[in-house]
Design a protein around this motif. Sequence first.
Motif, PDB file in Angstrom:
ATOM      1  N   GLN A   1       0.853  -1.294  -0.295  1.00  0.00           N
ATOM      2  CA  GLN A   1      -0.064   0.184  -0.328  1.00  0.00           C
ATOM      3  C   GLN A   1       1.200   1.204  -0.041  1.00  0.00           C
ATOM      4  OE1 GLN A   1      -3.049   0.196   2.758  1.00  0.00           O
ATOM      5  NE2 GLN A   1      -4.047  -1.783   2.490  1.00  0.00           N
ATOM      6  N   ASP A   2       1.855   1.297   0.616  1.00  0.00           N
ATOM      7  CA  ASP A   2       2.807   2.453   0.838  1.00  0.00           C
ATOM      8  C   ASP A   2       3.729   2.843   0.145  1.00  0.00           C
ATOM      9  OD1 ASP A   2       2.333   3.057   3.317  1.00  0.00           O
ATOM     10  OD2 ASP A   2       4.104   1.800   3.827  1.00  0.00           O
TER      11      ASP A   2
ATOM     12  N   THR B   1       3.602   5.622  -6.323  1.00  0.00           N
ATOM     13  CA  THR B   1       3.528   6.530  -6.844  1.00  0.00           C
ATOM     14  C   THR B   1       1.844   6.527  -7.587  1.00  0.00           C
ATOM     15  OG1 THR B   1       4.194   3.766  -7.676  1.00  0.00           O
ATOM     16  CG2 THR B   1       3.362   4.408  -9.143  1.00  0.00           C
ATOM     17  N   SER B   2       1.073   7.109  -6.394  1.00  0.00           N
ATOM     18  CA  SER B   2       0.103   7.286  -7.600  1.00  0.00           C
ATOM     19  C   SER B   2       0.376   9.323  -6.630  1.00  0.00           C
ATOM     20  CB  SER B   2      -0.852   7.385  -5.789  1.00  0.00           C
ATOM     21  OG  SER B   2      -1.708   6.022  -6.497  1.00  0.00           O
ATOM     22  N   ILE B   3       1.012   9.551  -6.045  1.00  0.00           N
ATOM     23  CA  ILE B   3       1.544  11.027  -5.286  1.00  0.00           C
ATOM     24  C   ILE B   3       2.888  11.068  -6.318  1.00  0.00           C
ATOM     25  CG2 ILE B   3       3.099  12.258  -4.213  1.00  0.00           C
ATOM     26  CD1 ILE B   3       2.750  10.667  -1.858  1.00  0.00           C
TER      27      ILE B   3
ATOM     28  N   ILE C   1       2.680  14.672 -11.294  1.00  0.00           N
ATOM     29  CA  ILE C   1       3.416  15.430 -12.681  1.00  0.00           C
ATOM     30  C   ILE C   1       1.781  15.650 -13.419  1.00  0.00           C
ATOM     31  CG2 ILE C   1       3.260  14.307 -14.755  1.00  0.00           C
ATOM     32  CD1 ILE C   1       5.743  12.051 -12.801  1.00  0.00           C
ATOM     33  N   VAL C   2       0.670  15.231 -12.800  1.00  0.00           N
ATOM     34  CA  VAL C   2      -0.529  15.779 -13.553  1.00  0.00           C
ATOM     35  C   VAL C   2      -1.223  17.129 -13.030  1.00  0.00           C
ATOM     36  CG1 VAL C   2      -3.227  15.614 -13.692  1.00  0.00           C
ATOM     37  CG2 VAL C   2      -2.068  13.426 -13.864  1.00  0.00           C
TER      38      VAL C   2
END
Length: 99
Positions: free
Chosen positions: A50-51, A56-58, A63-64
């Motif tokens: 989960q970490d 990766t999500s952060i 970038i977005v």
Amino acid sequence: MPKLNFRLDEPLHAALMRRAHGANLSLSGFIRKVLEQAVDERKSYVFSSQDEILATSIQILSIVATSVGQQSPKALEQGMAQARMILAERGLLGGEDAL
């Protein structure tokens, strides 16, 4: 089943509560999993996947956000306000100025 009682300082308790909530577990369930991992050398950290997903999500969202901010600062501002609201509802902000 044996029962343990111990005291925690407030910052540690709050951090454990956030982690338990993030893992969709009760505080007791979260602590049991962490303790199980601590006594079994063959197990990896209980919530490492989960970490990794969070990290990766952060990175992707950063970038977005950078791209959106360059193209439309107003859209970025609105998105950040909505993100703050959602995070606050879930108890995931450390304070009002966390984002």
